[in-house]
Design a protein around this motif. Structure first.
Motif, PDB file in Angstrom:
ATOM      1  N   ASP A  31       0.797  -1.224   0.000  1.00 46.09           N
ATOM      2  CA  ASP A  31       0.000   0.000   0.000  1.00 46.09           C
ATOM      3  C   ASP A  31       0.833   1.279   0.000  1.00 46.09           C
ATOM      4  O   ASP A  31       0.395   2.310  -0.489  1.00 46.09           O
ATOM      5  CB  ASP A  31      -0.927   0.024   1.224  1.00 46.09           C
ATOM      6  N   LEU A  32       2.036   1.197   0.570  1.00 46.73           N
ATOM      7  CA  LEU A  32       2.858   2.393   0.733  1.00 46.73           C
ATOM      8  C   LEU A  32       4.293   2.058   0.338  1.00 46.73           C
ATOM      9  O   LEU A  32       5.178   1.921   1.188  1.00 46.73           O
ATOM     10  CB  LEU A  32       2.783   2.860   2.189  1.00 46.73           C
ATOM     11  N   THR A  71      -1.995   8.343   1.841  1.00 43.44           N
ATOM     12  CA  THR A  71      -2.151   6.904   2.062  1.00 43.44           C
ATOM     13  C   THR A  71      -1.825   6.539   3.504  1.00 43.44           C
ATOM     14  O   THR A  71      -2.534   5.747   4.136  1.00 43.44           O
ATOM     15  CB  THR A  71      -1.255   6.107   1.103  1.00 43.44           C
ATOM     16  N   CYS A  74      -4.642   7.426   5.721  1.00 38.82           N
ATOM     17  CA  CYS A  74      -5.737   6.463   5.566  1.00 38.82           C
ATOM     18  C   CYS A  74      -5.428   5.165   6.306  1.00 38.82           C
ATOM     19  O   CYS A  74      -6.293   4.594   6.983  1.00 38.82           O
ATOM     20  CB  CYS A  74      -5.971   6.210   4.083  1.00 38.82           C
ATOM     21  N   GLN A 104      -6.726  10.837  -5.915  1.00 41.53           N
ATOM     22  CA  GLN A 104      -6.494   9.703  -5.028  1.00 41.53           C
ATOM     23  C   GLN A 104      -6.177  10.179  -3.618  1.00 41.53           C
ATOM     24  O   GLN A 104      -6.641   9.581  -2.636  1.00 41.53           O
ATOM     25  CB  GLN A 104      -5.354   8.831  -5.550  1.00 41.53           C
ATOM     26  N   ASP A 108      -8.279   9.330  -0.285  1.00 45.33           N
ATOM     27  CA  ASP A 108      -7.664   8.783   0.931  1.00 45.33           C
ATOM     28  C   ASP A 108      -7.881   9.684   2.144  1.00 45.33           C
ATOM     29  O   ASP A 108      -7.341   9.412   3.224  1.00 45.33           O
ATOM     30  CB  ASP A 108      -6.162   8.571   0.714  1.00 45.33           C
TER      31      ASP A 108
END
Length: 306
Positions: A31-32, A71, A74, A104, A108
């Protein structure tokens, strides 16, 4: 060999007797990914220790850093505020007018605000930061690109991860603000070489920035690195047909998508340096893929509109 370490059987490297490897930091976290996660690691820890529930930061409209902070917010339940360089969308326009990066980030949960170029130039001024905190409330402030002293330890950890997989003579990385290269230097601690490929025009000033960061983090500046400033292709986020053709051909050969802002310039530069004999025969060079593929969506939209 680790799935994060990939052989690059490039003819230019083979002709010079240089072993070229690619470290896929873009695959390190689902994800990151990439260097932005490494820069954030200890900053997020500090934010928690200081009791902050809000992250405030800065970036351009296609910023990998803004995307990463959004992100992270989130994932970890933090409020995020992004101060974007440029003009705000028209009132009432909604998210439909945002480019893919900002759309995006907004999805997020990042709250987006816009600074004209004059205001944005003040982003590092203590007085301006005070004004922002009065406006938005208490927040942990992250600089543009995520580069500060706490960004370096996360990037330094990459050195040990690579050493656990292979011996090497040099690490090569793209340079924007200099934080990732500075972190690698503290991890190398004077051993082996590091090569930075500047992604922006007239990047020679970055050497002073890098040295200041390593002094702040480790108490010393390092001499075991070079900063290459001839592979910017016109400047930050600038490109040429040659660069885009190289990126397409590289993906066809290796199944790896580079980005046009950082890693495309890095690999182009590394291969040119190998061809020029900058690395001794028998040496092993590890280029680091720091992520950034999210920029392609905005990049394609930007040029499709022309």
């Amino acid at each position: 060999m680790s799935q994060l370490l990939q052989e690059l059987p490039e003819p230019k490297a083979q002709a010079r007797g240089v072993r070229l490897l690619l470290w896929r930091d873009d695959l390190a976290h689902p994800d990151l990914p990439g260097n932005k996660a490494r820069k954030l690691k200890y900053n997020l820890r500090a934010a928690r220790e200081q009791g902050h529930r809000t992250l405030l930061t800065f970036g351009g409209a296609y910023s990998n850093h803004l995307a990463a902070v959004a992100t992270a917010g989130c994932l970890y339940g933090l409020r995020t505020i992004g101060l974007v360089r440029g003009d705000a969308p028209p009132p009432g326009a909604g998210s439909a007018v945002l480019n893919p990066t900002l759309a995006q980030a907004s999805a997020d949960g990042m709250e987006l605000y816009y600074l004209d170029r004059s205001a944005y130039r003040r982003r590092s001024e203590p007085g301006f930061i005070t004004e922002l905190l009065e406006q938005f409330g208490p927040a942990y402030v992250l600089p543009e690109g995520g580069t500060n002293a706490l960004a370096l330890p996360g990037c330094a950890e990459l050195v040990a991860e690579i050493r656990a997989q292979t011996d090497f003579d040099a690490l090569a990385v793209a340079v924007g603000t200099g934080g990732t290269l500075a972190g690698l230097l503290t991890g190398l601690a004077g051993q082996q070489q590091a090569v930075g490929v500047a992604a922006l025009k007239n990047g020679g000033f970055l050497r002073d920035e890098i040295d200041a960061l390593t002094r702040q983090a480790s108490g010393r500046a390092f001499s075991n690195y070079s900063l290459e400033t001839g592979y910017h292709f016109g400047g930050y986020a600038k490109y040429s047909a040659e660069l885009l053709g190289f990126i397409r051909a590289f993906e066809a050969r290796h199944g790896v998508l580079l980005d046009p802002i950082y890693t495309g310039k890095l690999l182009f530069g590394v291969l040119d340096m190998i061809a020029r004999g900058n690395f001794a025969p028998g040496s092993t060079v590890v280029a680091i893929h720091t992520g950034g593929q999210q920029a392609w969506a905005g990049w394609n939209e930007r040029f499709a509109a022309r």
